[in-house]
Design an enzyme around this catalytic site. Structure first.
Site, PDB file in Angstrom:
ATOM      1  CG  LEU A  25       9.002 -16.699  -3.959  1.00 33.63           C
ATOM      2  CD1 LEU A  25       9.310 -16.754  -2.456  1.00 33.63           C
ATOM      3  CD2 LEU A  25       9.110 -15.255  -4.458  1.00 33.63           C
ATOM      4  NE  ARG A  63      -7.531   2.607  -5.470  1.00 32.88           N
ATOM      5  CZ  ARG A  63      -6.332   2.514  -4.930  1.00 32.88           C
ATOM      6  NH1 ARG A  63      -5.275   2.818  -5.645  1.00 32.88           N
ATOM      7  NH2 ARG A  63      -6.200   2.116  -3.677  1.00 32.88           N
ATOM      8  CG  HIS A  85      -0.309   2.525  -9.164  1.00 33.67           C
ATOM      9  ND1 HIS A  85      -0.499   2.109  -7.867  1.00 33.67           N
ATOM     10  CD2 HIS A  85      -1.366   3.331  -9.450  1.00 33.67           C
ATOM     11  CE1 HIS A  85      -1.620   2.634  -7.397  1.00 33.67           C
ATOM     12  NE2 HIS A  85      -2.165   3.387  -8.341  1.00 33.67           N
ATOM     13  CG  ASP A  99      -2.092   0.891   1.134  1.00 31.97           C
ATOM     14  OD1 ASP A  99      -2.351   1.396   0.017  1.00 31.97           O
ATOM     15  OD2 ASP A  99      -2.774   1.113   2.149  1.00 31.97           O
TER      16      ASP A  99
HETATM   17  C1  IPE Z   1      -1.478   0.353  -3.377  1.00 29.63           C
HETATM   18  O1  IPE Z   1      -1.259   1.705  -3.370  1.00 29.63           O
HETATM   19  C2  IPE Z   1      -1.729  -0.200  -4.755  1.00 29.63           C
HETATM   20  C3  IPE Z   1      -3.142  -0.508  -5.052  1.00 29.63           C
HETATM   21  C4  IPE Z   1      -4.111  -0.506  -4.199  1.00 29.63           C
HETATM   22  C5  IPE Z   1      -3.468  -0.833  -6.436  1.00 29.63           C
HETATM   23  P1  IPE Z   1      -2.459   2.759  -3.325  1.00 29.63           P
HETATM   24  O2  IPE Z   1      -2.842   3.092  -4.718  1.00 29.63           O
HETATM   25  O3  IPE Z   1      -3.561   2.263  -2.485  1.00 29.63           O
HETATM   26  O4  IPE Z   1      -1.765   3.986  -2.670  1.00 29.63           O
HETATM   27  P2  IPE Z   1      -2.395   4.967  -1.585  1.00 29.63           P
HETATM   28  O5  IPE Z   1      -2.834   4.099  -0.453  1.00 29.63           O
HETATM   29  O6  IPE Z   1      -3.539   5.668  -2.237  1.00 29.63           O
HETATM   30  O7  IPE Z   1      -1.278   5.873  -1.216  1.00 29.63           O
HETATM   31  C1  IPE Z   2      -5.673  -2.623  -0.439  1.00 30.29           C
HETATM   32  O1  IPE Z   2      -5.241  -1.303  -0.518  1.00 30.29           O
HETATM   33  C2  IPE Z   2      -5.625  -3.260  -1.784  1.00 30.29           C
HETATM   34  C3  IPE Z   2      -4.290  -3.411  -2.377  1.00 30.29           C
HETATM   35  C4  IPE Z   2      -3.151  -3.121  -1.803  1.00 30.29           C
HETATM   36  C5  IPE Z   2      -4.272  -3.955  -3.701  1.00 30.29           C
HETATM   37  P1  IPE Z   2      -6.269  -0.088  -0.643  1.00 30.29           P
HETATM   38  O2  IPE Z   2      -5.429   1.137  -0.664  1.00 30.29           O
HETATM   39  O3  IPE Z   2      -7.169  -0.302  -1.780  1.00 30.29           O
HETATM   40  O4  IPE Z   2      -7.098  -0.223   0.704  1.00 30.29           O
HETATM   41  P2  IPE Z   2      -8.015   0.829   1.452  1.00 30.29           P
HETATM   42  O5  IPE Z   2      -8.951   1.398   0.455  1.00 30.29           O
HETATM   43  O6  IPE Z   2      -7.099   1.887   2.014  1.00 30.29           O
HETATM   44  O7  IPE Z   2      -8.663   0.037   2.516  1.00 30.29           O
HETATM   45 MG    MG Z   3      -4.032   2.448  -0.534  1.00 32.52          MG
END
Ligand code: IPE
Ligand code: IPE
Ligand code: MG
Length: 246
Positions: free
Chosen positions: A137, A77, A43, A26
């Site tokens: 792995l 999103r 990403h 995350d």
């Molecule tokens: C994690 O990073 C990747 C996905 C959920 C696809 P985020 O896109 O959730 O990044 P933040 O949490 O908004 O910073």
């Molecule tokens: C969880 O992250 C999903 C992934 C890392 C792919 P999110 O960023 O989507 O989670 P929330 O929305 O903060 O719970």
């Molecule tokens: Mg996130």
């Protein structure tokens, strides 16, 4: 590739290495924003980091690595972000076929691929098929994954087997049920890591994490290095896994 060690000398001390590490990677978006860059850049850097961490995990001695790439809730999103993620997954899946071959990695996919574009579905099938006999792995990627959805899909298959007379209701055990999940054959995670400060599961592996040790760090995923992974394992080594015992 050589068999990994069961313990690892990290320069600090000898540590027990968790067999299975699950990661909620995350913080890509916030990381990018802090650099004045678009979320898609975060990403992209996150995907690059995943390749590095995969190799590091194996070198450290981890046997199973399960990562959350895209949740069922992530469709909420913006269309632009979803689109850039799908483009990234296309590239990542192709690269991963090569990485899996070079590093003897066995890849499994968790989640419901049916909502993904057909070409991405096909690449994922190719990835799983081409790596299924590898002995390095065990790498699980959760894409369009939701733990509740996984459980419901498992129950549907299990119920169908009962109706077809292939399974008796009295034979349904925890082990039997686990065999219907996307993670069938994969041991439960020993350690769950979530990067970037959120303290929740976000619908990840709820059945499988029943007795897993949790580690949360504020470090965003693109900055999560081998050193950070070793820090998490160091903390894991301080835990007393009692499983309900005294
Ligand atoms: C994690 O990073 C990747 C996905 C959920 C696809 P985020 O896109 O959730 O990044 P933040 O949490 O908004 O910073
Ligand atoms: C969880 O992250 C999903 C992934 C890392 C792919 P999110 O960023 O989507 O989670 P929330 O929305 O903060 O719970
Ligand atoms: Mg996130």
């Amino acid at each position: 590739m050589r068999s990994p060690p069961l313990s690892c000398h990290t320069g600090r001390e000898i540590m027990v290495i968790p067999q299975h590490v699950a990661i909620i990677l995350d913080g890509n978006g916030r990381w990018a924003k802090s650099k004045g860059m678009p979320r898609s850049y975060g990403h992209m850097k996150g995907a690059q980091n995943l390749e590095v961490i995969c190799e590091d995990a194996w070198k450290i001695g981890i046997k199973y690595l399960t990562v959350y790439l895209f949740s069922m809730e992530n469709w909420k999103r913006s269309p632009e972000e979803v689109d850039s993620l799908m483009k990234l997954f296309r590239r990542y899946t192709k690269t991963c076929i090569k990485t899996a071959r070079d590093n003897d990695m066995k890849v499994r996919v968790l989640g419901d691929p049916s909502a993904l574009e057909p070409d991405l579905q096909k690449s994922l099938v190719d990835l799983v098929e081409s790596s299924k006999d590898n002995n390095g792995l065990n790498f699980q990627i959760a894409i369009n994954y939701g733990s509740r959805d996984e459980i419901v899909r498992a129950i549907r298959r299990l119920a169908a087997d009962c109706v077809d007379g292939k399974l008796a209701v009295s034979d349904i055990t925890e082990e039997c049920f686990s065999g219907y999940l996307d993670t069938a054959g994969v041991p439960d995670p020993d350690l769950l890591i979530r990067t970037s400060g959120e303290l929740r599961l976000s619908n990840y592996l709820m059945w499988q994490l029943a007795y897993t040790e949790f580690y949360f760090t504020d470090v965003p995923w693109p900055d999560f290095t081998k050193e950070e992974l070793l820090k998490a394992i160091e903390k894991y080594n301080m835990r007393d896994r009692r499983y309900g015992g005294a």
